[in-house]
Design an enzyme around this catalytic site. Structure first.
Site, PDB file in Angstrom:
ATOM      1  N   GLU A 172      -5.639   1.651  53.680  1.00 48.19           N
ATOM      2  CA  GLU A 172      -6.485   2.505  52.968  1.00 48.19           C
ATOM      3  C   GLU A 172      -7.114   1.518  51.841  1.00 48.19           C
ATOM      4  O   GLU A 172      -6.895   1.853  50.660  1.00 48.19           O
ATOM      5  CB  GLU A 172      -5.695   3.577  52.435  1.00 48.19           C
ATOM      6  CG  GLU A 172      -5.404   4.474  53.624  1.00 48.19           C
ATOM      7  CD  GLU A 172      -4.795   5.858  52.988  1.00 48.19           C
ATOM      8  OE1 GLU A 172      -4.513   6.138  51.747  1.00 48.19           O
ATOM      9  OE2 GLU A 172      -4.802   6.767  53.928  1.00 48.19           O
ATOM     10  N   GLU A 291      -2.864   7.815  60.609  1.00 45.17           N
ATOM     11  CA  GLU A 291      -2.236   8.791  59.701  1.00 45.17           C
ATOM     12  C   GLU A 291      -3.014  10.144  60.316  1.00 45.17           C
ATOM     13  O   GLU A 291      -3.972  10.206  59.851  1.00 45.17           O
ATOM     14  CB  GLU A 291      -2.376   8.514  58.454  1.00 45.17           C
ATOM     15  CG  GLU A 291      -1.553   7.156  58.127  1.00 45.17           C
ATOM     16  CD  GLU A 291      -1.581   6.936  56.397  1.00 45.17           C
ATOM     17  OE1 GLU A 291      -1.624   7.784  55.813  1.00 45.17           O
ATOM     18  OE2 GLU A 291      -1.246   5.710  56.091  1.00 45.17           O
TER      19      GLU A 291
HETATM   20  O1  AHR Z   1       1.400   9.082  54.388  1.00 44.05           O
HETATM   21  C1  AHR Z   1       1.368   9.188  52.917  1.00 44.05           C
HETATM   22  C2  AHR Z   1       0.445   8.431  52.437  1.00 44.05           C
HETATM   23  O2  AHR Z   1      -0.819   8.924  52.753  1.00 44.05           O
HETATM   24  C3  AHR Z   1       0.374   7.032  52.938  1.00 44.05           C
HETATM   25  O3  AHR Z   1       1.031   6.038  52.222  1.00 44.05           O
HETATM   26  C4  AHR Z   1      -1.113   6.629  52.711  1.00 44.05           C
HETATM   27  O4  AHR Z   1      -1.673   5.538  53.384  1.00 44.05           O
HETATM   28  C5  AHR Z   1      -1.955   7.892  52.710  1.00 44.05           C
HETATM   29  O5  AHR Z   1      -2.854   8.181  51.754  1.00 44.05           O
END
Ligand code: AHR
Length: 493
Positions: A172, A291
């Site tokens: 990110e 994610e």
């Molecule tokens: O999964 C939790 C967080 O969400 C992770 O660390 C990040 O990559 C995202 O913002």
């Protein structure tokens, strides 16, 4: 509610990559300490890994696990987590305002991943560090022997190289919350140079470059284009992340959030293809949705957690039955794009926005969202087929006009099986489904698994771990998708 579902062997979408059933363990909250690793626990093995958790991870069917972050990786020194445990430094983790003891590092993670039968996917720190530290890490992990770093690994008891194939180039990097966040141009250049060095050390490595943190980012679209301009020839996948929540308490709307994921993927595919054309490249950029999940229940609670403690109970969402239905819709959406989405990670795996929960020192259990994932990972294998659903629709708030039934058929030629995954989003009506599966010999329905609860807010807890459980129904002539239910129906031929 009359529903017809059409699918045909002659109209495939693509192969379902086994890495679509990945997950994610970050050094965050109690994911590692008190979740994966707890030396004093009654079920812990000789390396300190909880046996009860490993059993649940295997039952879930996770094929790949991303590690060690997440936001955490952007401040991480991988060297802190190797060698003698007593000598490992304690550090401030600025991503989550917690204390990191480094008792688990890359070697322990590799060993755990092997035990649960999942491929490791490692992220490198491109926030506060760069190309050198990333190429050092891949040399430590994957180079056989005869160099300072590979021999250092061997001296730590790991004679064989780890063979880590999948690597994320940071995390990110467009997000202002990220340590060392960058502009697309800054990140694109750094990612390209890091990718070159990593592949020079290990030509087998497959690299994931960061896309936007989510589709609502102000730079979404422009970020992908610029990053790919710099990295297209050096990387194999572009990442996508997305989390959903029922903040307004509107279940009908929430159940339709997979439409957002669907559009997000389509737009990113299109951007990749624009860059491909512009570069006159033969290479197709694949997607890593590394994610995805529901995340909102713990937001308020997390604001009250004390800072700088070890393994604080962060992001411990307790998932409801309606969250499980959303998980089902999101899985169906990923499968619908399986021609391009080749890696996906349910974020996360243990205690932190997770299908698996533990009490530190105590029990482990499966949350509601465990079950749709487990079913898909076990049964939605093979080739996803284009699936059209003809059913009534409803106005789902910000997601607009939405069909009540979300579904996909997956053909497993090897096991001569067709599996249909289906969610009925209606809160009031069962769907009487007729299935038109073309291009196949006569089929025999063999299973119908249902996850349904009259209480949309029902949860599984340590004391009541079985409140929401799937059940097998008799695979009769009729196919009824009960109101607000997740269904897995199998036919054999
Ligand atoms: O999964 C939790 C967080 O969400 C992770 O660390 C990040 O990559 C995202 O913002």
């Amino acid at each position: 509610m009359k529903t017809t579902i059409f699918a045909d062997r002659r109209f495939p979408i693509g192969r379902v990559d086994e890495k679509l059933y990945g997950s994610f363990v970050e050094h965050l909250g109690r994911a590692v300490y008190g979740g994966m690793y707890e030396p004093g626990h009654p079920t812990a093995d000789e390396e300190g890994f909880r046996g009860d958790v490993m059993e649940l991870v295997k039952k879930l069917g996770v094929t790949l696990v991303r590690y060690p972050g997440g936001n955490f990786v952007s401040g991480y020194n991988w060297e802190d987590g190797i060698g003698e445990k007593a000598l490992r430094p304690r550090r401030l983790d600025l991503a989550w305002s917690a204390l990191e003891t480094n008792q688990v590092g890359v070697g322990e993670f590799r060993s755990w991943a092997k035990k649960v039968g999942a491929a490791p996917m490692l992220a490198v720190n491109l926030g506060t560090r760069g190309a050198k530290e990333a190429r050092d890490l891949i040399e430590y992990c994957n180079f056989p022997r005869g160099t300072a770093l590979s021999d250092l690994r061997r001296s730590h008891g790991y004679e064989e190289p780890f063979g880590v194939k999948y690597w994320c180039l940071g995390n990110e990097m467009d997000g202002p919350w990220q340590m060392g966040a960058k502009t697309a141009g800054e990140y694109g250049r750094l990612a390209a140079e890091t990718a070159k060095l990593m592949k020079w050390v290990d030509p087998e490595a497959k690299l994931v470059v960061c896309g936007s943190s989510h589709s609502g980012m102000p730079t979404f679209g422009a970020w992908e284009e610029t990053v790919l301009e710099h990295t297209y020839d050096h990387v194999d996948y572009l990442s996508l992340h997305s989390y959903y929540g029922n903040r307004s308490g509107d279940t009908g709307e929430f159940l339709a959030c997979s439409r957002d994921m669907d559009e997000f993927i389509s737009v990113v595919e299109a951007i990749c293809d624009v860059v491909k054309q512009r570069k006159h490249s033969d290479k197709t950029m694949y997607l890593s949705f590394d994610e995805w999940n529901v995340w909102f229940h713990s937001n308020e609670q997390d604001k009250k957690i004390e800072k700088w403690i070890q393994a604080p109970p962060q992001l411990e969402d307790v998932y409801t039955f309606e969250d499980a239905l959303v998980t089902g819709c999101l899985l169906i959406t990923l499968l619908r794009h399986c021609d391009r989405v080749k890696i996906a990670c349910l974020a996360q795996l243990i205690n932190v926005i997770a299908p698996i929960m533990t009490e530190t020192g105590g029990r482990a259990w499966a949350q509601t969202i465990f079950y749709p994932f487990m079913h898909a990972a076990a049964l939605a294998r093979g080739t996803a087929l284009m699936t059209k659903v003809d059913c009534p629709r409803y106005a789902a708030g910000k997601y607009g006009d939405t069909p009540y039934v979300e579904s996909i058929a997956v053909l497993d030629e090897e096991n001569r099986r067709v599996t249909l995954l289906a969610v009925n989003r209606s809160l009031t009506e069962d769907a009487e489904a007729s299935l038109e599966l073309g291009g196949l010999p006569p089929l025999r329905k063999t299973r119908h698994i249902v996850l349904q609860s009259d209480d949309l807010k029902a949860v599984n807890t340590a004391d009541a771990p079985d409140r929401v459980l799937p059940r097998e129904t008799a695979p009769g002539e009729r196919t009824v998708l009960e109101k607000h239910s997740w269904n897995v129906i199998c036919w054999e031929y």
